[in-house]
Scaffold this active site. Structure first.
Site, mmCIF file in Angstrom:
data_model
loop_
_atom_site.group_PDB
_atom_site.id
_atom_site.type_symbol
_atom_site.label_atom_id
_atom_site.label_comp_id
_atom_site.label_asym_id
_atom_site.label_seq_id
_atom_site.Cartn_x
_atom_site.Cartn_y
_atom_site.Cartn_z
ATOM 1 C CE LYS A 29 -1.604 14.919 -20.662
ATOM 2 N NZ LYS A 29 -2.034 16.147 -21.096
HETATM 3 O O1 G3P Z 1 -3.411 19.015 -20.057
HETATM 4 C C1 G3P Z 1 -4.173 19.023 -18.872
HETATM 5 C C2 G3P Z 1 -4.454 20.055 -18.000
HETATM 6 O O2 G3P Z 1 -3.391 21.040 -18.111
HETATM 7 C C3 G3P Z 1 -5.619 20.428 -18.201
HETATM 8 O O3 G3P Z 1 -6.045 21.722 -17.385
HETATM 9 O O4 G3P Z 1 -7.363 23.544 -17.285
HETATM 10 O O5 G3P Z 1 -8.634 21.545 -18.330
HETATM 11 O O6 G3P Z 1 -7.895 21.822 -15.665
HETATM 12 P P1 G3P Z 1 -7.630 22.203 -17.201
#
Ligand code: G3P
Length: 218
Positions: free
Chosen positions: A83
């Protein structure tokens, strides 16, 4: 639509993998920090539970550093997907890895222009963050719709749209209706997908009526 789970919590991953619904896992530095585990150890355990892609994020910010870290991460297991962030260096590293047959998830995507660059860099997955766009008053799902439409114009774009930063089941359903390839879902939201009060009520009535018959199936 493929379901990935967005967590580094091995207990949650094992539990959800047992449903047979899990096609992969995404992690990020924040999720690893939340798990309190050693990065390499936890990734190794996750890769042993899930056969699909497991995203492991680099933390270097220059392309050479990302490539060095990514090469170390690919040694964890065959299903590691590197990633990288959506920066010019991240895109350079992306091109390097996908040209060599290693899967790459380009993360922190917030615009269609960025998604176009990721496809041109040969990304395996592009991760647009819908929840974080909604949080600042923009329409996260509109971005998914735009990227799906844009990618579908070109047969040679093989990049899959991986909807990230999902906050609720509606995000998942809307993404599926738009034809997004993957949703990476927090465990709590994935579990919510099954809920419907009429299912619970219907089952309660069926079981009560069955009990009245005094019969047994097995
Ligand atoms: O893994 C990346 C993403 O899904 C992060 O989500 O909830 O931290 O905005 P969030």
């Amino acid at each position: 639509m493929k379901f990935f789970v967005d967590t580094a919590d091995i207990k949650e991953i094992r539990d959800l993998a047992a449903t047979g619904m899990l096609d992969g896992v995404t992690t990020n530095p924040s999720l690893v920090a939340k798990s309190g585990r050693d990065f390499f150890e936890v990734l190794k355990e996750i890769c042993a539970v899930v056969t699909g892609p497991v995203s492991a994020e680099v933390t270097a910010t220059d392309a050479a550093g990302m490539i060095k870290e990514g090469e170390k991460l690919t040694k964890i297991a065959k299903n590691i997907c590197i990633k990288v962030p959506l920066t010019w260096d991240g895109l350079k590293a992306c091109k390097h890895f996908t040209s060599n047959g290693t899967m790459v998830n380009v993360t922190l995507c917030f615009s269609a222009a960025q998604a176009l660059l990721a496809a041109k860099a040969g990304a395996t997955f592009i991760s647009p963050f819908v929840g974080r766009l909604d949080d600042i008053g923009q329409d996260g799902m509109q971005l998914i719709s735009d990227i799906c439409t844009m990618y579908s114009q070109y047969d040679y774009f093989k990049t899959e749209v991986l909807v990230a930063s999902i906050r609720n089941p509606v995000h998942i359903i809307d993404a599926a209706l738009m034809g997004a390839h993957v949703a990476t879902i927090p465990p709590s939201v994935l579990r919510q997908l099954i809920n419907h009060p009429l299912t619970d009520k219907g089952l309660e009535v069926f079981l009560a009526d069955w009990q009245k018959t005094g019969q047994k199936i097995a």
